[in-house]
Design a protein around this motif. Structure first.
Motif, PDB file in Angstrom:
ATOM      1  N   HIS A 162       3.381   6.070  -5.589  1.00  0.00           N
ATOM      2  CA  HIS A 162       3.573   5.925  -7.036  1.00  0.00           C
ATOM      3  C   HIS A 162       4.830   5.120  -7.347  1.00  0.00           C
ATOM      4  O   HIS A 162       5.542   5.393  -8.309  1.00  0.00           O
ATOM      5  N   ARG A 163       5.085   4.100  -6.541  1.00  0.00           N
ATOM      6  CA  ARG A 163       6.229   3.223  -6.778  1.00  0.00           C
ATOM      7  C   ARG A 163       5.726   1.853  -7.205  1.00  0.00           C
ATOM      8  O   ARG A 163       4.593   1.480  -6.885  1.00  0.00           O
ATOM      9  N   PRO A 164       6.575   1.077  -7.899  1.00  0.00           N
ATOM     10  CA  PRO A 164       6.150  -0.276  -8.269  1.00  0.00           C
ATOM     11  C   PRO A 164       5.805  -1.082  -7.028  1.00  0.00           C
ATOM     12  O   PRO A 164       6.549  -1.065  -6.046  1.00  0.00           O
ATOM     13  N   ALA A 165       4.670  -1.764  -7.053  1.00  0.00           N
ATOM     14  CA  ALA A 165       4.260  -2.562  -5.899  1.00  0.00           C
ATOM     15  C   ALA A 165       5.015  -3.888  -5.894  1.00  0.00           C
ATOM     16  O   ALA A 165       6.070  -4.014  -5.317  1.00  0.00           O
ATOM     17  N   THR A 166       4.512  -4.880  -6.557  1.00  0.00           N
ATOM     18  CA  THR A 166       5.160  -6.187  -6.674  1.00  0.00           C
ATOM     19  C   THR A 166       5.034  -6.626  -8.121  1.00  0.00           C
ATOM     20  O   THR A 166       4.052  -6.288  -8.788  1.00  0.00           O
ATOM     21  N   ARG A 204      16.994   7.599  -7.856  1.00  0.00           N
ATOM     22  CA  ARG A 204      16.195   7.606  -9.083  1.00  0.00           C
ATOM     23  C   ARG A 204      14.711   7.553  -8.757  1.00  0.00           C
ATOM     24  O   ARG A 204      13.889   8.239  -9.386  1.00  0.00           O
ATOM     25  N   SER A 205      14.343   6.733  -7.760  1.00  0.00           N
ATOM     26  CA  SER A 205      12.940   6.618  -7.380  1.00  0.00           C
ATOM     27  C   SER A 205      12.388   7.932  -6.858  1.00  0.00           C
ATOM     28  O   SER A 205      11.194   8.196  -6.961  1.00  0.00           O
ATOM     29  N   ASP A 263       5.226  12.888 -12.691  1.00  0.00           N
ATOM     30  CA  ASP A 263       6.440  13.668 -12.467  1.00  0.00           C
ATOM     31  C   ASP A 263       6.213  14.746 -11.415  1.00  0.00           C
ATOM     32  O   ASP A 263       7.088  15.036 -10.595  1.00  0.00           O
ATOM     33  N   ALA A 264       5.001  15.350 -11.404  1.00  0.00           N
ATOM     34  CA  ALA A 264       4.691  16.358 -10.395  1.00  0.00           C
ATOM     35  C   ALA A 264       4.663  15.735  -9.001  1.00  0.00           C
ATOM     36  O   ALA A 264       5.190  16.301  -8.041  1.00  0.00           O
ATOM     37  N   PHE A 265       4.060  14.544  -8.898  1.00  0.00           N
ATOM     38  CA  PHE A 265       3.955  13.882  -7.599  1.00  0.00           C
ATOM     39  C   PHE A 265       5.335  13.521  -7.049  1.00  0.00           C
ATOM     40  O   PHE A 265       5.610  13.702  -5.862  1.00  0.00           O
ATOM     41  N   LEU A 266       6.208  12.993  -7.915  1.00  0.00           N
ATOM     42  CA  LEU A 266       7.542  12.606  -7.478  1.00  0.00           C
ATOM     43  C   LEU A 266       8.345  13.805  -7.003  1.00  0.00           C
ATOM     44  O   LEU A 266       9.183  13.690  -6.098  1.00  0.00           O
ATOM     45  N   LYS A 267       8.100  14.961  -7.614  1.00  0.00           N
ATOM     46  CA  LYS A 267       8.853  16.155  -7.232  1.00  0.00           C
ATOM     47  C   LYS A 267       8.419  16.700  -5.874  1.00  0.00           C
ATOM     48  O   LYS A 267       9.227  17.301  -5.162  1.00  0.00           O
ATOM     49  N   LEU A 268       7.157  16.500  -5.505  1.00  0.00           N
ATOM     50  CA  LEU A 268       6.703  17.062  -4.239  1.00  0.00           C
ATOM     51  C   LEU A 268       6.740  16.057  -3.094  1.00  0.00           C
ATOM     52  O   LEU A 268       6.423  16.392  -1.958  1.00  0.00           O
ATOM     53  N   SER A 269       7.142  14.819  -3.382  1.00  0.00           N
ATOM     54  CA  SER A 269       7.181  13.794  -2.339  1.00  0.00           C
ATOM     55  C   SER A 269       8.580  13.205  -2.228  1.00  0.00           C
ATOM     56  O   SER A 269       9.385  13.293  -3.153  1.00  0.00           O
ATOM     57  N   SER A 270       8.850  12.609  -1.078  1.00  0.00           N
ATOM     58  CA  SER A 270      10.110  11.897  -0.860  1.00  0.00           C
ATOM     59  C   SER A 270       9.804  10.589  -0.140  1.00  0.00           C
ATOM     60  O   SER A 270       8.839  10.493   0.618  1.00  0.00           O
ATOM     61  N   TYR A 271      10.659   9.609  -0.376  1.00  0.00           N
ATOM     62  CA  TYR A 271      10.442   8.252   0.147  1.00  0.00           C
ATOM     63  C   TYR A 271      11.719   7.814   0.857  1.00  0.00           C
ATOM     64  O   TYR A 271      12.801   7.819   0.263  1.00  0.00           O
ATOM     65  N   VAL A 272      11.597   7.449   2.107  1.00  0.00           N
ATOM     66  CA  VAL A 272      12.747   6.965   2.879  1.00  0.00           C
ATOM     67  C   VAL A 272      12.645   5.451   2.987  1.00  0.00           C
ATOM     68  O   VAL A 272      11.677   4.923   3.543  1.00  0.00           O
ATOM     69  N   LEU A 294       0.828  -1.204   0.000  1.00  0.00           N
ATOM     70  CA  LEU A 294       0.000   0.000   0.000  1.00  0.00           C
ATOM     71  C   LEU A 294       0.865   1.257   0.000  1.00  0.00           C
ATOM     72  O   LEU A 294       0.574   2.219  -0.724  1.00  0.00           O
ATOM     73  N   LEU A 295       1.922   1.243   0.794  1.00  0.00           N
ATOM     74  CA  LEU A 295       2.810   2.413   0.839  1.00  0.00           C
ATOM     75  C   LEU A 295       3.411   2.688  -0.527  1.00  0.00           C
ATOM     76  O   LEU A 295       3.489   3.843  -0.969  1.00  0.00           O
ATOM     77  N   ASN A 296       3.834   1.645  -1.227  1.00  0.00           N
ATOM     78  CA  ASN A 296       4.408   1.815  -2.559  1.00  0.00           C
ATOM     79  C   ASN A 296       3.382   2.329  -3.560  1.00  0.00           C
ATOM     80  O   ASN A 296       3.701   3.153  -4.423  1.00  0.00           O
ATOM     81  N   VAL A 297       2.147   1.841  -3.450  1.00  0.00           N
ATOM     82  CA  VAL A 297       1.091   2.321  -4.346  1.00  0.00           C
ATOM     83  C   VAL A 297       0.834   3.806  -4.110  1.00  0.00           C
ATOM     84  O   VAL A 297       0.748   4.603  -5.052  1.00  0.00           O
TER      85      VAL A 297
END
Length: 625
Positions: A81-85, A430-431, A104-113, A75-78
């Motif tokens: 906007h990251r590949p799930a499985t 990259r992600s 691209d807009a979503f990736l720019k305003l979010s970060s994933y640790v 769910l977190l990956n979904v």
């Protein structure tokens, strides 16, 4: 740390765009998130998660909890906007302020640790933050502004006393686990993202360190109105209370989704009274975990009743109505995020700079390799020590040429651990939308050139002269050229295979096998003219070790003569036989080699090196994990 502004509607050529500034993110919501996979046995669709709704507002922290296998990470990956499985079907509706954002807009305003800290162990805390800022912000804000932002984050996460400390490597001790996690989060906040995803941020930490990390995140989230969604496993009571919302999953379905403060009352109304002096997080996890139940049927029925109770609850109905209202009134325009971004032309230079610091500090990357090659050079030079130029040593010279080229190539396997560490960092960055495989591959290739050249020179100075190869400056530098090309090709092969299979043991085995193959068909073991047609035409002509062996053989025997010894019984007939000598070209003839083709061999080597790198780039481009 953030911009201010408002939503503007501008009409573009053929499409409308809602321009959103950093201060505008008010809510992030999702509706009917479902992930299905084909069951291996029944071949029918199987739900991993289904019907998940939710909403988080600016400044709130959502804890995503559930037992192992409940679908938290999926769910977190979904949501991120990251590949799930692999092999799954994903259905979802994600909204920012009621509008669907472009990827691209979503990736720019979010970060994933990530759950695992993808940090460069040989960098200091300040350097880690500096390069995170360079890769994210160079060219968009001034250097002084970047430094102010770095200092503010270091202070906010309590790392002032560690600014000059190394993150830490297996050889050199560095930060503690809690400090590393804080640094991971701080480095993702350098761009002032408005949505922060945390995958098990307290994994491997004790309760005190876990509280410390989450408390720092909470402070930043409240101050800068950041949306935080964190998957977390059984936090302590104090850590659990730091969150605002809880989304509890089990077997891919919602059991509870609401304020942390209402958890006790909700389950009490459902007939599950929470005992006094118990950790609420432990209580709800134990309640929905049926993996270790003695009576599986009874536990399964209880879980099903909890899931159905949530679906019938007033809270679930209100959440569905809110999600449906957002969906029905969602803007049809693309959401475009006005965000600070790095200058694309500066990114390869930044990666080279970072890799340079890593390479000279990280003993594993090149220090140990240099020591290994020096040891090999001394061994080779003393085994083939001062060979005389007579026919009895021709085979020994040939063996030495094969050994020098083949084993220098084989020892490139020592680069695998360093490359896998670099690749892991590349995948994370990259992600998060920082750069792509081109910048990574260019930087990786360029940073390796000077070190491989130094290794080549150090090895050659020892091995070449001790073994008494052709005694001339020309012969030495041609030897250096071939050995340098050999190492470039070998390292490029390592990059390709380690990108294809990024698991150390498998990459090591694959590289060792490939080198064994090239040794077998390079023309030394079996001369090219007599090599089996399959191996000759399928592998020999693309064998970089084969061209190195040819080039070194021509360099050694093309301009050298050998004494036939007593009795003048020459092993290799040549025009110099009447002088009791052997023309080195006669030795080359037995392998089918001729002088004058060296330029063509160099060209083939460059094509092979480029081919390996392009294939490695292709693998990195196609693989996102």
């Amino acid at each position: 740390m953030s911009k201010t502004g408002s939503i503007d509607i501008e009409k573009g050529a053929g499409a409308d765009h809602a321009h959103l500034t950093n201060a505008d993110i008010r809510s992030f919501s999702w509706n009917d998130v479902a992930v299905t996979v084909k069951d291996r046995e029944s071949k029918q669709p199987k739900d991993i998660i289904s019907g998940i709704n939710g909403i988080v507002h600016a400044g709130e922290m959502l804890a995503l909890m559930g037992p192992s296998g409940s679908g938290k990470t999926t769910l977190l990956n979904v949501l991120a906007h990251r590949p799930a499985t692999q092999g799954v079907t994903v259905k979802h509706s994600l909204y920012l302020n009621g509008s669907k954002p472009a990827l691209d807009a979503f990736l720019k305003l979010s970060s994933y640790v990530e759950q695992e800290d993808a940090l460069v162990g040989s960098l200091t805390v300040r350097e880690t933050m500096y390069f995170a800022a360079q890769l994210s912000l160079s060219g968009s804000i001034t250097k002084s502004e970047r430094l102010v932002r770095i200092d503010a984050l270091i202070a906010a996460f309590g790392l002032q006393d560690q600014t000059s400390n190394l993150v830490g490597t297996p050889i050199r001790k560095g930060l503690s686990g809690g400090q590393r996690r804080r640094l991971s989060v701080a480095s993702q906040l350098i761009t002032s993202p408005k949505i922060l995803f945390l995958d098990e941020p307290t994994s491997g930490l004790d309760s005190a360190a876990s509280f410390e990390v989450i408390n720092f995140v909470r402070t930043i989230a409240k101050k800068h109105r950041i949306l935080v969604i964190a998957s977390i496993h059984q936090p302590s009571t104090t850590t659990f209370d730091l969150f605002d919302q809880l989304l509890l999953l089990s077997r891919g379905r919602t059991v509870y989704n609401g304020p942390i403060s209402d958890v006790k009352d909700y389950f009490s109304k459902s007939g599950y009274e929470m005992p006094l002096y118990i950790n609420p997080a432990e209580f709800v996890i134990d309640l929905v975990n049926i993996d270790f139940a003695v009576d599986r049927a009874k536990a399964s029925d209880q879980l099903h009743s909890l899931q159905e109770a949530w679906l019938r609850s007033v809270d679930a109905s209100a959440l569905r109505s809110q999600a449906q209202d957002i969906s029905e009134h969602a803007s049809s325009t693309d959401l475009v995020y006005e965000h600070e971004t790095a200058n694309a032309f500066l990114i390869p230079l930044t990666l080279i700079h970072r890799s340079f610091i890593k390479s000279y500090r990280d003993v594993v990357a090149y220090g140990i390799r240099i020591a290994m090659y020096m040891g090999l050079a001394i061994m080779m030079g003393t085994v083939w020590l001062r060979l005389d130029a007579n026919q009895s040593n021709i085979i020994a010279f040939t063996n030495a040429i094969f050994f020098g080229g083949a084993f220098m190539s084989f020892m490139a396997v020592a680069y695998i651990p360093a490359f896998l560490e670099d690749r892991q960092l590349f995948v994370k960055e990259r992600s998060n939308g920082l750069y792509g495989p081109t910048a990574f591959m260019v930087a990786n290739f360029i940073i390796g050139i000077p070190y491989l050249f130094i290794i080549t020179i150090l090895f050659s100075v020892i091995a070449y002269w001790l073994s008494n190869f052709r005694n001339s400056a020309e012969g030495f530098w041609i030897w250096v050229m071939w050995l340098f090309l050999d190492l470039l090709a070998a390292e490029s092969l390592v990059v390709l295979l380690s990108s294809l299979v990024p698991i150390f043991v498998i990459a090591l085995a694959a590289t060792a096998f490939a080198n064994g193959l090239w040794m077998s068909v390079n023309g030394f073991m079996v001369q090219p003219e007599t090599l089996n047609v399959f191996w000759r035409y399928v592998f020999h002509y693309i064998d970089y070790q084969g061209y190195v062996f040819r080039g070194m053989m021509v360099n050694e025997f093309g301009k050298r003569t050998f004494e036939c010894g007593s009795g003048c019984k020459c092993m290799y007939p040549s025009a110099l036989e009447d002088q009791c000598k052997i023309d080195g070209k006669a030795v080359l003839a037995t392998y089918g080699y001729k002088t004058g083709n060296e330029g063509r061999y160099v060209g083939y080597m460059l094509v092979i090196i480029l081919g390996y790198r392009l294939l490695g780039w292709t693998v990195l481009y196609l693989r996102r994990t």
